[in-house]
Write an enzyme that holds these catalytic residues in place. Structure first.
Site, PDB file in Angstrom:
ATOM      1  N   SER A  79     -18.070  40.198  -4.770  1.00 39.88           N
ATOM      2  CA  SER A  79     -18.231  39.755  -3.388  1.00 39.88           C
ATOM      3  C   SER A  79     -19.654  39.921  -2.867  1.00 39.88           C
ATOM      4  O   SER A  79     -19.944  39.511  -1.746  1.00 39.88           O
ATOM      5  CB  SER A  79     -17.269  40.544  -2.482  1.00 39.88           C
ATOM      6  OG  SER A  79     -15.922  40.297  -2.829  1.00 39.88           O
ATOM      7  N   GLU A 122     -11.423  35.475  -2.675  1.00 43.53           N
ATOM      8  CA  GLU A 122     -12.132  34.989  -1.472  1.00 43.53           C
ATOM      9  C   GLU A 122     -12.738  36.132  -0.679  1.00 43.53           C
ATOM     10  O   GLU A 122     -12.720  36.148   0.550  1.00 43.53           O
ATOM     11  CB  GLU A 122     -11.174  34.169  -0.589  1.00 43.53           C
ATOM     12  CG  GLU A 122     -11.845  33.056   0.185  1.00 43.53           C
ATOM     13  CD  GLU A 122     -12.100  31.816  -0.670  1.00 43.53           C
ATOM     14  OE1 GLU A 122     -12.761  30.894  -0.199  1.00 43.53           O
ATOM     15  OE2 GLU A 122     -11.639  31.780  -1.820  1.00 43.53           O
ATOM     16  N   ARG A 166     -10.746  31.404   3.631  1.00 41.96           N
ATOM     17  CA  ARG A 166      -9.959  32.597   3.916  1.00 41.96           C
ATOM     18  C   ARG A 166      -8.683  32.267   4.680  1.00 41.96           C
ATOM     19  O   ARG A 166      -7.661  32.923   4.490  1.00 41.96           O
ATOM     20  CB  ARG A 166     -10.832  33.609   4.652  1.00 41.96           C
ATOM     21  CG  ARG A 166     -11.811  34.270   3.692  1.00 41.96           C
ATOM     22  CD  ARG A 166     -12.928  35.028   4.332  1.00 41.96           C
ATOM     23  NE  ARG A 166     -13.791  35.565   3.265  1.00 41.96           N
ATOM     24  CZ  ARG A 166     -15.040  35.960   3.439  1.00 41.96           C
ATOM     25  NH1 ARG A 166     -15.602  35.881   4.639  1.00 41.96           N
ATOM     26  NH2 ARG A 166     -15.746  36.424   2.423  1.00 41.96           N
ATOM     27  N   GLU A 173     -20.243  35.761  -9.503  1.00 42.56           N
ATOM     28  CA  GLU A 173     -20.959  35.955 -10.751  1.00 42.56           C
ATOM     29  C   GLU A 173     -20.476  37.222 -11.453  1.00 42.56           C
ATOM     30  O   GLU A 173     -19.998  38.151 -10.784  1.00 42.56           O
ATOM     31  CB  GLU A 173     -22.462  36.062 -10.487  1.00 42.56           C
ATOM     32  CG  GLU A 173     -23.056  34.802  -9.901  1.00 42.56           C
ATOM     33  CD  GLU A 173     -24.564  34.864  -9.752  1.00 42.56           C
ATOM     34  OE1 GLU A 173     -25.143  33.846  -9.356  1.00 42.56           O
ATOM     35  OE2 GLU A 173     -25.150  35.934 -10.037  1.00 42.56           O
ATOM     36  N   ILE A 202     -13.820  30.606 -11.699  1.00 40.89           N
ATOM     37  CA  ILE A 202     -13.943  29.305 -11.055  1.00 40.89           C
ATOM     38  C   ILE A 202     -12.659  28.500 -11.277  1.00 40.89           C
ATOM     39  O   ILE A 202     -12.377  28.039 -12.389  1.00 40.89           O
ATOM     40  CB  ILE A 202     -15.162  28.526 -11.596  1.00 40.89           C
ATOM     41  CG1 ILE A 202     -16.408  29.418 -11.594  1.00 40.89           C
ATOM     42  CG2 ILE A 202     -15.365  27.255 -10.780  1.00 40.89           C
ATOM     43  CD1 ILE A 202     -16.756  30.016 -10.250  1.00 40.89           C
ATOM     44  N   GLY A 205      16.649  45.265  -7.355  1.00 38.33           N
ATOM     45  CA  GLY A 205      16.952  46.316  -8.312  1.00 38.33           C
ATOM     46  C   GLY A 205      16.428  45.961  -9.697  1.00 38.33           C
ATOM     47  O   GLY A 205      15.335  45.412  -9.846  1.00 38.33           O
ATOM     48  N   GLY A 206      17.216  46.232 -10.722  1.00 40.11           N
ATOM     49  CA  GLY A 206      16.793  45.965 -12.099  1.00 40.11           C
ATOM     50  C   GLY A 206      16.507  44.493 -12.339  1.00 40.11           C
ATOM     51  O   GLY A 206      15.623  44.146 -13.133  1.00 40.11           O
TER      52      GLY A 206
END
Length: 394
Positions: free
Chosen positions: A138, A368, A248, A133, A163, A344-345
Site C-alpha cells: 500500500s 485496495e 474502495r 509492487e 494485477i 457446524g461441521g
C-alpha cells in the site's frame, strides 16, 4: 434467496432499479448453480463474463455518449454487491475495469475517450489497473516503476504484482514515477497489450478463484508520449486517488455481497437444522449471530451508499469510501466466520458455499489498501477536515 433489498436511502431511478434487479436475477439463475464447480476447479468463467458483457456490466461507469450505461455510483455499488453475492470473483473482474473506465471518463483526453471508452463500455476491451509492487504493498509513495521520456516515447521499467485481469486486459492503467524526485511526478500511462510487457506468473490464492491475479514485468517497454492519461504528465497520483474512491466503494460492495450470501445461507440453514427438538436459530447463540450479521451488514450498506452519494454529488469521498471499505470488509469477515459456526461441521465442508465465503472474505481486508492503511487515511482526513487552532504553537 431473492436479491438483497435496495435500501430506501438509495436514490436510484426506475431504470437503475431495473438494472440491479436484472443482475440479481442473473446471479440467481446462472451464477449460483455454476459457481461451486467453477470455483473449485479455478476455471475462468468465460460464459458468465460474456453474459455480463451483454448485460452492460462493464459499461456501468462509461458515458452514454460512448455507448455506456452511465449509472450513478450507488447503482454501480449495488450491482457489484449482487455479483459478489453470487461469486466475488465476478465482481472483481469488473472492479478494476470500471475504475480504469472512470479514470478515462474523468481525466482522459478527447482522443483517449474516443479510442477506449466505446470498447470498454461493451467489454470488447478489458482493462486492468497496475499499482502494487513487490515489497511496496500500500506504500505507493515508495514506487520504483519508472518511465523516462525521450524523443516522444516513454520507456518503462519496473514490476507490478497482484494485477487482476492481467492476461485478458487489452489496456493497463499503469501508475509509475515519471519524475526523479521522491514523492513527486507520478503519471498514469495507458499501456496497450502487445507493447512488450511480460505477464510473468499467475499468483496462487486462498480464494478469489477463476479470475487471474498476475505479476507484470516492464523491461524497457516503449509507449508513445500520448499514452499519459489526460495528456500531461505529473498528475497521476492525484488522479489515481480519485479513482481509488470508486475502487474502495467497489471493494466495500464486494464485501457486502459476500457477507449477504453468508447471512442468507446461515439464515436458511438455521431454520432447516434442528437440535434438541427445535430449529437452531432458537438457540440464543445462533440467533445472536444472525441478528448481529443482519444489523452490521445494514450499517455497512448505508456507509457504502453514503460514500457513493458523495461521489455523485461531486464531493470528496476519500474519508467516506475508506470508512465504508474498512467497516464492510471487517463485517464480511466476521459474518463469513459466523456462517461457518452456524453450519457446524458442514461449514468446513467444500460441499457448502460458506467455506468459499470464508476464503474470499480476507481479500477485501487487504485489497485496495489494507485496513491498517484505511485507518491512517481516515485519521488523516478527520484531522484535515477538523483542524484545531493551536494559537500558533508549533
Amino acid at each position: 434467496m431473492a436479491m438483497t433489498e435496495i435500501p430506501l436511502t438509495a436514490r436510484l431511478s426506475d431504470e437503475e432499479r431495473t438494472i440491479v434487479e436484472i443482475v440479481a436475477d442473473f446471479v440467481d439463475a446462472q451464477v449460483k448453480p455454476a459457481v461451486q464447480e467453477l470455483e473449485h476447479a479455478n476455471t475462468y468463467p468465460e460464459q458468465l463474463i460474456e453474459q455480463m458483457k451483454k448485460l452492460g456490466v462493464f459499461g456501468l461507469l462509461a458515458p452514454a455518449e460512448y455507448g455506456g450505461v452511465d449509472v450513478s455510483t450507488g447503482c454501480f455499488a449495488l450491482v457489484a454487491q449482487e455479483l459478489a453475492r453470487g461469486w466475488m470473483s465476478l465482481a472483481g473482474s469488473m472492479g478494476s475495469h470500471s475504475v480504469v473506465t472512470y479514470l478515462i471518463k474523468k481525466f482522459g483526453s478527447d482522443q483517449q475517450k474516443a479510442a477506449y471508452l466505446p470498447r470498454l463500455a461493451t467489454g470488447e476491451l478489458r482493462a486492468a489497473m497496475a499499482l502494487t509492487e513487490p515489497g511496496g504493498g500500500s506504500d505507493l509513495q515508495a514506487m520504483r516503476t519508472r518511465a523516462v521520456l525521450a524523443d516522444g516515447t516513454w520507456t518503462v521499467d519496473g514490476t507490478k504484482t497482484w494485477i487482476t485481469n492481467a492476461r485478458r486486459a487489452g489496456i493497463i492503467a499503469l501508475l509509475c514515477r515519471t519524475e526523479p524526485k521522491q514523492g513527486k511526478g507520478f503519471s498514469i500511462l495507458l499501456v496497450e497489450k502487445g507493447t512488450g510487457y511480460e505477464v510473468s506468473k499467475d499468483l496462487p490464492k486462498l480464494g478469489y478463484k477463476g479470475v487471474e491475479s498476475c505479476e507484470l514485468v516492464f523491461d524497457g517497454v516503449k509507449v508513445p508520449e500520448s499514452a499519459v492519461l489526460g495528456g500531461a504528465s505529473g498528475s497521476g497520483f492525484a488522479q489515481m486517488m480519485q479513482g481509488l474512491e470508486i475502487g474502495r466503494i467497489q471493494v466495500a460492495s464486494r464485501a457486502l455481497g459476500v457477507g449477504q450470501a453468508a447471512l442468507d445461507d446461515a439464515l436458511r440453514y438455521a431454520q432447516e437444522r434442528h437440535t434438541f427438538g427445535q430449529p437452531i436459530w432458537q438457540h440464543q447463540s445462533i440467533g445472536n449471530y444472525l441478528a448481529d450479521a443482519s444489523t452490521k451488514l445494514r450499517a455497512a450498506r448505508l456507509l457504502t451508499l453514503d460514500a457513493a452519494a458523495r461521489v455523485d454529488a461531486g464531493q470528496r469521498a476519500d474519508l467516506e469510501a475508506g470508512q465504508a471499505k474498512l467497516f464492510a470488509s471487517e463485517v464480511c469477515m466476521e459474518v463469513a466466520l459466523n456462517a461457518v459456526r452456524v453450519h457446524g461441521g458442514y461449514g468446513y465442508s467444500t460441499e457448502f458455499d460458506v467455506e468459499r465465503y470464508f476464503r474470499d472474505a480476507p481479500l477485501m481486508i487487504v485489497g485496495e489498501g489494507t485496513n491498517e492503511i484505511q485507518r491512517n487515511v481516515i485519521a488523516k482526513q478527520l484531522v484535515s477536515r477538523n483542524p484545531v487552532d493551536d494559537g500558533g504553537r508549533r
